[in-house]
Design an enzyme around this catalytic site. Structure first.
Site, PDB file in Angstrom:
ATOM      1  N   SER A 111     -26.034  16.616 -68.472  1.00  0.00           N
ATOM      2  CA  SER A 111     -27.167  17.267 -67.813  1.00  0.00           C
ATOM      3  C   SER A 111     -26.844  17.638 -66.369  1.00  0.00           C
ATOM      4  CB  SER A 111     -28.388  16.332 -67.843  1.00  0.00           C
ATOM      5  OG  SER A 111     -29.430  16.809 -67.023  1.00  0.00           O
TER       6      SER A 111
ATOM      7  N   HIS B 129     -26.999  12.364 -66.345  1.00  0.00           N
ATOM      8  CA  HIS B 129     -27.613  13.423 -65.527  1.00  0.00           C
ATOM      9  C   HIS B 129     -26.884  13.564 -64.204  1.00  0.00           C
ATOM     10  CE1 HIS B 129     -30.552  16.110 -63.805  1.00  0.00           C
ATOM     11  NE2 HIS B 129     -30.725  15.286 -62.777  1.00  0.00           N
ATOM     12  N   SER B 130     -26.495  14.807 -63.864  1.00  0.00           N
ATOM     13  CA  SER B 130     -25.828  15.123 -62.608  1.00  0.00           C
ATOM     14  C   SER B 130     -24.559  14.273 -62.475  1.00  0.00           C
ATOM     15  CB  SER B 130     -26.807  14.914 -61.445  1.00  0.00           C
ATOM     16  OG  SER B 130     -26.319  15.499 -60.264  1.00  0.00           O
ATOM     17  N   MET B 131     -24.411  13.455 -61.450  1.00  0.00           N
ATOM     18  CA  MET B 131     -23.238  12.595 -61.358  1.00  0.00           C
ATOM     19  C   MET B 131     -23.052  11.785 -62.629  1.00  0.00           C
ATOM     20  SD  MET B 131     -22.373   9.473 -58.671  1.00  0.00           S
ATOM     21  CE  MET B 131     -23.274   8.223 -59.603  1.00  0.00           C
TER      22      MET B 131
END
Length: 271
Positions: free
Chosen positions: A131, A103-105
């Site tokens: 994500s 997710h993200s990073m």
């Protein structure tokens, strides 16, 4: 704490114990899903996911250094170093088919980790799930890691990644802000080295339908990174849609796991 559900060779047991958390051991599970958290995040962000999946899937959460039980471990502020250290212990949880989720990073880490596993000829994930982050060809440039603590707290509030106003809790801010600054430096200085050919791995990209961190086309651009199946799934919410949409996300991930399991055994490196 890393559990006995994964057999570890004594020589590298401490490496795996540092990096991975299994909050609900499922020795009889036929698959695993490995979860990589966001900037400033920790393995416990996914703690409640462990019991949300069916018994056939064991959830493994990655713990970056400098947080929770690893609070005394030095932070890592570069993507190559993070992936290099993470891949040292990862082999110990690759004895079953697995899906890789970030997710993200964590999505960028998942992508780079896949490339590292490919180079090292280690078992590859059956599916890569990204994500809330743009494709590597559309990297965003930023300098938030150089800005003030106030700017960092404003960003946290905007993304709704924390339900606590850090300005009201100086002691908590003293712990959280260095992690955020470090991780933003990692992701903002990250420069992907694109492979000469697309991946041969199914990719699913998940986004929040009101995520202001993504520009139009950022998520769709992941399709060019694979020659296998590609899907884009949208959920209600912003950058941290995972919180309100946890049940829907877990259902989608469970379906992905079941589909890849039905398609065959784990994907291995093929020369």
């Amino acid at each position: 704490m890393f559990t006995e559900s994964v057999a570890l060779r004594p020589a590298i047991q401490s490496v795996a114990e540092k990096w991975f958390r299994i909050y609900q051991a499922r020795p009889g599970a036929s698959q695993r899903i490995i979860l990589l958290p966001h900037a400033g995040g920790s393995a416990s962000f996914f703690r409640h996911w462990s019991t949300a999946f069916p018994d056939s899937i064991e959830v493994v959460s990655v713990q970056y250094p400098g947080r929770e039980a690893r609070i005394n471990d030095a932070l890592i502020d570069s993507m190559p170093e993070l992936v290099a250290q993470l891949s040292e212990g990862l082999e110990e949880v690759l004895d079953k088919p697995y899906v890789l989720f970030g997710h993200s990073m964590g999505g960028a880490v998942a992508y780079e980790l896949y490339l590292a596993l490919l180079r090292q000829k280690l078992p590859l994930p059956t599916h890569l799930v990204i994500s809330a982050i743009e494709a590597p060809t559309r990297r965003h440039v930023g300098d938030l890691h150089k800005q003030s603590d106030k700017a960092l707290m404003t960003e946290l509030k905007k993304l709704d990644g924390s339900q606590v106003n850090l300005a009201d809790y100086p002691e908590l801010a003293e712990i959280v802000l260095p992690l955020m600054r470090n991780d933003y430096q990692l992701i903002e200085t990250y420069q992907p080295v694109l492979p000469t050919t697309p991946l041969n791995c199914p990719i699913t990209v998940m986004t929040g339908d009101s995520d202001t961190e993504l520009n139009p086309g950022d998520a769709d651009a992941w399709q060019a990174e694979t020659t296998a199946n590609f899907r884009l799934l949208s959920f209600k919410g912003g950058h941290f849609y995972l919180r309100p949409e946890q049940q829907a996300v877990v259902r989608a991930l469970t379906k992905i796991c079941h589909q890849t399991q039905g398609a065959g055994s784990r994907q291995l490196y093929l020369p």
